[in-house]
Design a protein around this motif. Structure first.
Motif, mmCIF file in Angstrom:
data_model
loop_
_atom_site.group_PDB
_atom_site.id
_atom_site.type_symbol
_atom_site.label_atom_id
_atom_site.label_comp_id
_atom_site.label_asym_id
_atom_site.label_seq_id
_atom_site.Cartn_x
_atom_site.Cartn_y
_atom_site.Cartn_z
ATOM 1 N N GLU A 1 -7.704 -8.942 6.581
ATOM 2 C CA GLU A 1 -8.281 -8.804 5.246
ATOM 3 C C GLU A 1 -8.065 -7.394 4.710
ATOM 4 O OE1 GLU A 1 -10.457 -11.134 3.542
ATOM 5 O OE2 GLU A 1 -9.750 -12.616 4.981
ATOM 6 N N GLY A 2 -8.117 -7.269 3.404
ATOM 7 C CA GLY A 2 -8.092 -5.970 2.751
ATOM 8 C C GLY A 2 -6.693 -5.468 2.483
ATOM 9 N N GLU A 3 -6.638 -4.540 1.519
ATOM 10 C CA GLU A 3 -5.374 -3.929 1.154
ATOM 11 C C GLU A 3 -5.620 -2.589 0.476
ATOM 12 O OE1 GLU A 3 -4.698 -6.279 -3.046
ATOM 13 O OE2 GLU A 3 -4.013 -7.226 -1.209
ATOM 14 N N GLU A 4 -4.637 -1.727 0.602
ATOM 15 C CA GLU A 4 -4.653 -0.430 -0.054
ATOM 16 C C GLU A 4 -3.334 -0.260 -0.779
ATOM 17 O OE1 GLU A 4 -6.170 2.943 2.275
ATOM 18 O OE2 GLU A 4 -6.483 1.506 3.886
ATOM 19 N N SER A 5 -3.345 0.555 -1.830
ATOM 20 C CA SER A 5 -2.106 0.736 -2.579
ATOM 21 C C SER A 5 -1.279 1.878 -1.997
ATOM 22 C CB SER A 5 -2.401 0.996 -4.054
ATOM 23 O OG SER A 5 -3.092 2.208 -4.222
ATOM 24 N N LEU A 6 0.017 1.661 -2.004
ATOM 25 C CA LEU A 6 0.995 2.635 -1.538
ATOM 26 C C LEU A 6 2.062 2.717 -2.625
ATOM 27 C CD1 LEU A 6 1.984 4.416 0.847
ATOM 28 C CD2 LEU A 6 3.155 2.381 1.719
ATOM 29 N N GLN A 7 2.156 3.883 -3.280
ATOM 30 C CA GLN A 7 3.018 4.032 -4.449
ATOM 31 C C GLN A 7 4.356 4.657 -4.104
ATOM 32 O OE1 GLN A 7 1.222 5.966 -7.796
ATOM 33 N NE2 GLN A 7 -0.763 5.043 -7.416
ATOM 34 N N PHE A 8 5.401 4.115 -4.754
ATOM 35 C CA PHE A 8 6.750 4.639 -4.621
ATOM 36 C C PHE A 8 7.352 4.827 -6.003
ATOM 37 C CE2 PHE A 8 5.948 2.059 -0.871
ATOM 38 C CZ PHE A 8 6.347 2.895 0.153
ATOM 39 N N GLU A 9 8.008 5.950 -6.207
ATOM 40 C CA GLU A 9 8.809 6.124 -7.411
ATOM 41 C C GLU A 9 10.250 5.850 -7.006
ATOM 42 O OE1 GLU A 9 9.511 9.082 -11.150
ATOM 43 O OE2 GLU A 9 8.872 9.971 -9.258
ATOM 44 N N VAL A 10 10.790 4.761 -7.515
ATOM 45 C CA VAL A 10 12.142 4.340 -7.179
ATOM 46 C C VAL A 10 13.064 4.795 -8.300
ATOM 47 C CG1 VAL A 10 13.609 2.371 -6.637
ATOM 48 C CG2 VAL A 10 11.204 2.354 -5.947
ATOM 49 N N MET A 11 14.126 5.501 -7.924
ATOM 50 C CA MET A 11 15.035 6.023 -8.941
ATOM 51 C C MET A 11 16.482 5.955 -8.483
ATOM 52 S SD MET A 11 14.435 10.167 -8.746
ATOM 53 C CE MET A 11 12.716 10.049 -9.139
ATOM 54 N N THR A 12 17.359 5.974 -9.453
ATOM 55 C CA THR A 12 18.793 5.998 -9.184
ATOM 56 C C THR A 12 19.240 7.457 -9.056
ATOM 57 O OG1 THR A 12 19.320 6.063 -11.526
ATOM 58 C CG2 THR A 12 19.145 3.868 -10.490
ATOM 59 N N PRO A 13 20.438 7.702 -8.512
ATOM 60 C CA PRO A 13 20.947 9.073 -8.425
ATOM 61 C C PRO A 13 21.027 9.765 -9.795
ATOM 62 C CG PRO A 13 22.212 7.658 -6.985
ATOM 63 C CD PRO A 13 21.307 6.753 -7.790
ATOM 64 N N ASN A 14 21.368 9.010 -10.835
ATOM 65 C CA ASN A 14 21.423 9.616 -12.177
ATOM 66 C C ASN A 14 20.040 10.075 -12.641
ATOM 67 O OD1 ASN A 14 24.183 9.230 -12.360
ATOM 68 N ND2 ASN A 14 24.005 7.305 -13.480
ATOM 69 N N HIS B 1 -0.365 -3.810 12.788
ATOM 70 C CA HIS B 1 0.877 -3.682 12.037
ATOM 71 C C HIS B 1 0.584 -3.763 10.545
ATOM 72 C CE1 HIS B 1 3.639 -4.081 15.474
ATOM 73 N NE2 HIS B 1 2.621 -4.768 15.996
ATOM 74 N N ALA B 2 1.354 -3.013 9.756
ATOM 75 C CA ALA B 2 1.226 -3.063 8.303
ATOM 76 C C ALA B 2 1.906 -4.313 7.759
ATOM 77 C CB ALA B 2 1.860 -1.823 7.680
ATOM 78 N N GLU B 3 1.331 -4.849 6.687
ATOM 79 C CA GLU B 3 1.922 -5.997 6.004
ATOM 80 C C GLU B 3 1.802 -5.771 4.500
ATOM 81 O OE1 GLU B 3 1.604 -10.793 6.265
ATOM 82 O OE2 GLU B 3 -0.295 -9.712 6.256
ATOM 83 N N VAL B 4 2.910 -5.966 3.777
ATOM 84 C CA VAL B 4 2.864 -5.909 2.314
ATOM 85 C C VAL B 4 2.290 -7.232 1.830
ATOM 86 C CG1 VAL B 4 4.187 -5.727 0.188
ATOM 87 C CG2 VAL B 4 4.819 -4.318 2.161
ATOM 88 N N LYS B 5 1.140 -7.159 1.165
ATOM 89 C CA LYS B 5 0.497 -8.367 0.649
ATOM 90 C C LYS B 5 1.166 -8.795 -0.658
ATOM 91 C CE LYS B 5 -2.673 -7.967 3.886
ATOM 92 N NZ LYS B 5 -3.042 -8.912 4.897
ATOM 93 N N HIS B 6 1.458 -7.829 -1.519
ATOM 94 C CA HIS B 6 2.230 -8.071 -2.738
ATOM 95 C C HIS B 6 2.575 -6.744 -3.409
ATOM 96 C CE1 HIS B 6 -1.993 -8.318 -4.085
ATOM 97 N NE2 HIS B 6 -1.578 -7.898 -5.242
ATOM 98 N N PHE B 7 3.414 -6.842 -4.442
ATOM 99 C CA PHE B 7 3.866 -5.677 -5.193
ATOM 100 C C PHE B 7 3.418 -5.800 -6.640
ATOM 101 C CE2 PHE B 7 7.184 -6.023 -1.885
ATOM 102 C CZ PHE B 7 7.236 -4.716 -1.428
ATOM 103 N N ILE B 8 3.191 -4.646 -7.270
ATOM 104 C CA ILE B 8 2.943 -4.591 -8.708
ATOM 105 C C ILE B 8 3.695 -3.387 -9.274
ATOM 106 C CG2 ILE B 8 0.695 -5.765 -8.665
ATOM 107 C CD1 ILE B 8 -0.661 -3.035 -8.770
ATOM 108 N N SER B 9 3.915 -3.417 -10.573
ATOM 109 C CA SER B 9 4.556 -2.287 -11.238
ATOM 110 C C SER B 9 4.126 -2.246 -12.697
ATOM 111 C CB SER B 9 6.077 -2.394 -11.177
ATOM 112 O OG SER B 9 6.670 -1.348 -11.928
ATOM 113 N N PRO B 10 3.727 -1.069 -13.180
ATOM 114 C CA PRO B 10 3.421 -0.942 -14.597
ATOM 115 C C PRO B 10 4.690 -0.789 -15.433
ATOM 116 C CG PRO B 10 3.072 1.152 -13.506
ATOM 117 C CD PRO B 10 3.427 0.154 -12.439
ATOM 118 N N ASP B 11 5.833 -0.590 -14.780
ATOM 119 C CA ASP B 11 7.072 -0.261 -15.482
ATOM 120 C C ASP B 11 8.049 -1.414 -15.636
ATOM 121 O OD1 ASP B 11 6.212 2.402 -15.653
ATOM 122 O OD2 ASP B 11 7.104 2.888 -13.716
#
Length: 115
Positions: A41-54, A3-13
C-alpha cells in the motif's frame, strides 16, 4: 527485502496516454512516478525532468549549469520509451525497509518531502 514499484505516472506537461507520442527535439517535460513498495500500500512521488540534448544545450546556454538529480536526458522524447526507462530504473531499487528504498530513490529523482 522491499522493492520499489511504479504504481503509475502523471505529468502536468504532456499526455501520457499515447505511448507512441513524440515531442520536439528541444523539449523538456516533468514526469512524476508514483512509487511504493512492490505489492504494498501507499505511494510517494518521484519527479524527473526529462529533456532532449537540444533542451539541455539551451538550458546550459541560458544558465551556464545544469544540476543532475532528477534530470533524464534522452535522444528522443517518445512517451512509452521514456516511461519504460524510468520504470526499469526505479524498480531495480531495493532495501531492507521502505525508508532505505526511499533514500535510494531520492538519488535518482526529487522525492516527495525532500528538503
Amino acid at each position: 527485502m522491499v522493492h520499489a514499484e511504479v504504481k503509475h505516472f502523471i505529468s502536468p506537461d504532456i499526455d501520457l496516454s499515447d505511448p507512441t507520442a513524440d515531442f520536439p527535439d528541444d523539449d523538456a517535460v516533468l514526469i512524476v512516478a508514483l512509487v511504493g513498495p512492490k505489492g504494498g500500500e501507499g505511494e510517494e512521488s518521484l519527479q524527473f525532468e526529462v529533456m532532449t540534448p537540444n533542451a539541455l544545450a539551451r538550458r546550459l546556454e541560458a544558465l551556464g549549469v545544469v544540476f543532475g538529480q532528477g534530470v533524464v536526458v534522452v535522444e528522443h522524447l517518445r512517451v512509452g520509451a521514456v516511461l519504460d526507462l524510468i520504470r526499469a530504473r526505479v524498480e531495480r531499487v531495493a532495501g531492507l525497509t521502505w525508508s532505505d528504498v526511499a533514500r535510494r530513490l531520492g538519488r535518482l529523482g526529487e522525492m516527495e518531502g525532500e528538503d
